[in-house]
Design a protein around this motif. Sequence first.
Motif, PDB file in Angstrom:
ATOM      1  N   ARG A 165     -26.355 -24.524   5.541  1.00 27.00           N
ATOM      2  CA  ARG A 165     -25.805 -23.169   5.454  1.00 27.00           C
ATOM      3  C   ARG A 165     -26.000 -22.692   4.008  1.00 27.00           C
ATOM      4  NH1 ARG A 165     -21.447 -25.808   7.988  1.00 27.00           N
ATOM      5  NH2 ARG A 165     -20.011 -25.297   6.285  1.00 27.00           N
ATOM      6  N   PRO A 221     -15.612 -19.597   8.996  1.00 27.44           N
ATOM      7  CA  PRO A 221     -16.107 -20.827   9.634  1.00 27.44           C
ATOM      8  C   PRO A 221     -17.592 -21.105   9.379  1.00 27.44           C
ATOM      9  CG  PRO A 221     -15.775 -19.078  11.255  1.00 27.44           C
ATOM     10  CD  PRO A 221     -15.176 -18.593   9.976  1.00 27.44           C
ATOM     11  N   THR A 222     -18.360 -20.091   9.023  1.00 26.50           N
ATOM     12  CA  THR A 222     -19.786 -20.293   8.734  1.00 26.50           C
ATOM     13  C   THR A 222     -20.049 -20.211   7.227  1.00 26.50           C
ATOM     14  OG1 THR A 222     -20.282 -17.931   9.029  1.00 26.50           O
ATOM     15  CG2 THR A 222     -20.505 -19.364  10.968  1.00 26.50           C
ATOM     16  N   SER A 226     -24.294 -12.843   7.480  1.00 27.17           N
ATOM     17  CA  SER A 226     -23.259 -12.938   6.452  1.00 27.17           C
ATOM     18  C   SER A 226     -23.709 -13.762   5.251  1.00 27.17           C
ATOM     19  CB  SER A 226     -21.994 -13.552   7.042  1.00 27.17           C
ATOM     20  OG  SER A 226     -22.244 -14.869   7.520  1.00 27.17           O
ATOM     21  N   TRP A 227     -24.852 -14.460   5.363  1.00 27.79           N
ATOM     22  CA  TRP A 227     -25.326 -15.287   4.258  1.00 27.79           C
ATOM     23  C   TRP A 227     -26.257 -14.531   3.313  1.00 27.79           C
ATOM     24  CZ3 TRP A 227     -27.085 -20.075   7.594  1.00 27.79           C
ATOM     25  CH2 TRP A 227     -25.948 -20.713   8.117  1.00 27.79           C
ATOM     26  N   HIS A 274     -27.659 -16.567   9.110  1.00 29.18           N
ATOM     27  CA  HIS A 274     -26.620 -15.627   9.540  1.00 29.18           C
ATOM     28  C   HIS A 274     -26.644 -14.400   8.630  1.00 29.18           C
ATOM     29  CE1 HIS A 274     -24.491 -18.095  12.543  1.00 29.18           C
ATOM     30  NE2 HIS A 274     -24.853 -19.120  11.776  1.00 29.18           N
TER      31      HIS A 274
END
Length: 328
Positions: free
Chosen positions: A176, A233-234, A210-211, A208
């Motif tokens: 991640r 959570p990610t 959001s990254w 993702h």
Amino acid sequence: MKDVAARAGVGLKTVSRVVNGEPGVTADTAERVQTAITALGFRRNDSARILRKGRTASVGLVLEDIADPFYSALSRAIEEVSRLHGSLLFTGSSDEDPEREEQLALAFCARRVDGLVIVPAAGADHRYLEPEIRAGIATVFIDRPPLGLDADTVLTANASGAREGTAHLIRQGHRRIAFLGDSPDIHTAAERERGYREAMADAGLPVHDSWVAMGPTGPERVGAALDAVLAGPTAATALFCGNNRVTVAAVRQLRALDRQVALVGFDDLEFADLLSPGLTVVAQDPAGIGRTAAQLLFARLDGHTGPGRRIELPAHLVMRGSGEIPPA
């Protein structure tokens, strides 16, 4: 020059060769001429020389911000090559404003510089330079390609450098990984994001939304983006920062949060080895970019013709510790 020639016991042509650094003069003769020059206080008349050659022995450099260490090193390299060619370098900062870039470039042209080296502002249309180039102004672009114009360009291999930096984090066990970049309309930022995504895809890893956080490089925006990618959570376990200003803002925010997160930055920093752990980076070669651009410029001034040349210089990974932190 006549007085120098008479004192040294040589001809005018010999004095001219010594003054202009031309070959064909013995060491003893050159020493006699230099002694005569010193004794008589002779100074070369650059104005007359410039008029004879039809040049002003000057180069204009337009970059984003001279205060940025990357551009400072680049500017110094261009200045050194210009000096070797007997030219002065004049510099202006565009502040990433296309209108200001155009004003600066045309102001340099109005003062009859022989050539221009330009770091393009995002969104600038460079067709405004077509009349100047036709009039004989040699022009080279650096760091980013021009829009609407075929011209010599010197770049860093941004995508492959970002791909290498991201792959390094993947090899440390991270799955991640967040990307914090500059505004997406800037060529370098878009290329580095592309390299990041390619490395993730090569490893079969998802990205993702959001990254990925692109935008201005101010500490407030970067700090908020960092908080977001490390939450939920990610949450990302590693960061790839798209340029030196983003990296500095991220390091400060991590210090404020008292968190240690794996981080690789694009661009080296003077203090990178003094941090604990040391900062792992994908390093560019700003001096190499500047030297290469200046060499292309003076080759044009010396008569080189033909279509624009595009040169990409490699970036390389420098491991110092921050990119080698395993996932928590």
